[in-house]
Design a protein around this motif. Structure first.
Motif, short mmCIF file in Angstrom:
data_model
loop_
_atom_site.label_atom_id
_atom_site.label_comp_id
_atom_site.label_asym_id
_atom_site.label_seq_id
_atom_site.Cartn_x
_atom_site.Cartn_y
_atom_site.Cartn_z
N UNK A 58 24.71 -75.33 90.71
CA UNK A 58 23.56 -74.82 89.93
C UNK A 58 23.85 -74.83 88.43
N UNK A 59 25.13 -74.70 88.05
CA UNK A 59 25.48 -74.70 86.62
C UNK A 59 25.21 -76.08 86.03
N UNK A 60 25.59 -77.12 86.77
CA UNK A 60 25.32 -78.49 86.30
C UNK A 60 23.81 -78.70 86.19
N UNK A 61 23.08 -78.19 87.18
CA UNK A 61 21.61 -78.30 87.15
C UNK A 61 21.03 -77.58 85.95
N UNK A 62 21.59 -76.40 85.64
CA UNK A 62 21.10 -75.63 84.48
C UNK A 62 21.39 -76.38 83.17
N UNK A 63 22.59 -76.94 83.09
CA UNK A 63 22.95 -77.72 81.88
C UNK A 63 21.97 -78.89 81.74
N UNK A 64 21.69 -79.57 82.84
CA UNK A 64 20.75 -80.70 82.78
C UNK A 64 19.34 -80.25 82.39
N UNK A 65 18.95 -79.05 82.84
CA UNK A 65 17.65 -78.50 82.44
C UNK A 65 17.62 -78.30 80.93
N UNK A 66 18.70 -77.71 80.41
CA UNK A 66 18.78 -77.47 78.96
C UNK A 66 18.76 -78.78 78.18
N UNK A 67 19.48 -79.78 78.69
CA UNK A 67 19.54 -81.09 78.02
C UNK A 67 18.14 -81.72 77.97
N UNK A 68 17.44 -81.68 79.11
CA UNK A 68 16.11 -82.29 79.17
C UNK A 68 15.11 -81.54 78.28
N UNK A 69 15.21 -80.21 78.26
CA UNK A 69 14.30 -79.42 77.42
C UNK A 69 14.58 -79.66 75.93
N UNK A 70 15.87 -79.81 75.58
CA UNK A 70 16.23 -80.10 74.19
C UNK A 70 15.68 -81.46 73.79
N UNK A 71 15.82 -82.41 74.69
CA UNK A 71 15.29 -83.75 74.43
C UNK A 71 13.76 -83.69 74.24
N UNK A 72 13.10 -82.90 75.09
CA UNK A 72 11.65 -82.73 74.97
C UNK A 72 11.25 -82.10 73.64
N UNK A 73 12.08 -81.15 73.19
CA UNK A 73 11.83 -80.50 71.89
C UNK A 73 11.90 -81.54 70.76
N UNK A 74 12.91 -82.42 70.81
CA UNK A 74 13.03 -83.45 69.77
C UNK A 74 11.84 -84.41 69.81
N UNK A 75 11.35 -84.71 71.00
CA UNK A 75 10.18 -85.60 71.09
C UNK A 75 8.95 -84.92 70.47
N UNK A 76 8.77 -83.63 70.78
CA UNK A 76 7.62 -82.89 70.21
C UNK A 76 7.73 -82.86 68.68
N UNK A 77 8.94 -82.66 68.17
CA UNK A 77 9.14 -82.66 66.71
C UNK A 77 8.89 -84.05 66.13
N UNK A 78 9.32 -85.07 66.85
CA UNK A 78 9.15 -86.45 66.38
C UNK A 78 7.66 -86.80 66.27
N UNK A 79 6.87 -86.35 67.24
CA UNK A 79 5.41 -86.60 67.19
C UNK A 79 4.82 -85.89 65.99
N UNK A 80 5.25 -84.65 65.78
CA UNK A 80 4.78 -83.87 64.64
C UNK A 80 5.10 -84.59 63.32
N UNK A 81 6.32 -85.09 63.19
CA UNK A 81 6.71 -85.78 61.96
C UNK A 81 6.01 -87.13 61.82
N UNK A 82 5.75 -87.79 62.94
CA UNK A 82 5.01 -89.06 62.89
C UNK A 82 3.61 -88.82 62.32
N UNK A 83 2.98 -87.73 62.78
CA UNK A 83 1.63 -87.40 62.30
C UNK A 83 1.65 -87.07 60.82
N UNK A 84 2.79 -86.52 60.35
CA UNK A 84 2.92 -86.16 58.93
C UNK A 84 3.41 -87.36 58.10
N UNK A 85 3.43 -88.55 58.73
CA UNK A 85 3.85 -89.81 58.08
C UNK A 85 5.32 -89.77 57.63
#
Lengths: 189, 79
Positions: A58-85
């Motif tokens: 479960x610890x490996x699964x939790x780490x993978x959850x955190x990794x995927x959520x962090x990656x999702x956060x960067x994508x959301x930020x990237x979209x925001x910055x793309x919109x801001x040119x």
């Protein structure tokens, strides 16, 4: 299209586009049905599912959850910055998101290796049949999402906001599916 | 927007830690199961509404994602 011109409140244009959201719903329903089948199967084989679940880390699964959520956060930020040119920042964030995706695959690979090493294969028991099929199918989505992000980032200077939003929505869909899979496979039974 | 995304990410990290703590608690499975489903549903909705910006979408899409999540959780909880 200028992002300010998109009417997200329109039924026909949810952020990411209507076609992608139809795919997202189909995927969620498909994985949901499989998880439902797994839950009913667990009700008939409680001790087997409990013992098998304890063989997952479960610890490996939790780490993978955190990794995927962090990656999702960067994508959301990237979209925001793309919109801001701010394309340079957006590109960097897409690269960080891809790094997260690669890390997820590496950790999953390590987990798969340990399961194969322990002889816990697709045909070991019903729990592991669900485990391999569900996580394997999800992993394919992560790989496809990575390819989409890679192609998007290569063409970031010429791409449209619709394409960026649709690509980001596909990546977030991998988060959503994982958030359904993780508790059922690793924690509940 | 930047701030909202950062707060959302912080909240997701806290919920992930909370789920790990709850999973290690020695409590009845009948209590643990709904608690875990609740924690992960909160994370699911945060990703959908904040990261995927579904909060800006037509009410039908927002209602549909909540309904799909409720049905999936309902089936898992009832089984």
């Amino acid at each position: 299209m200028n992002p300010k011109a998109i009417d997200y409140k329109s039924f026909f244009y949810p952020p990411g586009g209507i076609l992608l959201w139809m795919i997202i719903f189909l995927e969620l329903i498909t994985f949901g049905m499989a998880l439902g089948a797994m839950a009913f199967s667990a009700a008939d084989n409680g001790p087997l599912f409990h013992q098998s679940r304890l063989q997952l880390n479960a610890t490996i699964g939790t780490i993978n959850t955190a990794v995927l959520l962090t990656s999702g956060f960067f994508v959301a930020m990237a979209v925001h910055n793309f919109k801001a040119a701010n394309l340079q920042k957006s590109s960097l964030q897409f690269k960080l998101a891809m790094l997260g995706g690669l890390l997820f695959i590496a950790i999953k690979g390590f987990e798969y290796y340990s399961k194969i090493d322990a002889g816990l294969l697709l045909d070991s028991n019903t729990f592991f049949t669900f485990y391999w099929l569900l996580t394997g199918f999800h992993l394919i989505h992560v790989v496809v999402g990575l390819v989409i992000l890679f192609v998007l980032n290569r063409n970031i200077t010429t791409t449209s906001i619709e394409t960026v939003e649709a690509s980001a929505a596909f990546w977030h869909m991998c988060d959503l599916i994982w958030l359904l899979l993780f508790p059922v496979l690793y924690l509940i039974f | 927007m930047n701030k909202t995304l950062t707060w959302t990410f912080g909240l997701l990290a806290l919920l992930t830690l909370a789920a790990l703590l709850v999973s290690n608690l020695a409590i009845e499975p009948s209590t643990k199961k709904p608690l875990m489903l609740l924690l992960f549903s909160s994370k699911f909705l945060l990703v959908a509404f904040q990261f995927m910006e579904l909060k800006k979408a037509h009410v039908a899409w927002r209602a549909a994602i909540v309904a799909v999540l409720a049905v999936i959780n309902g089936v898992i909880a009832v089984a």
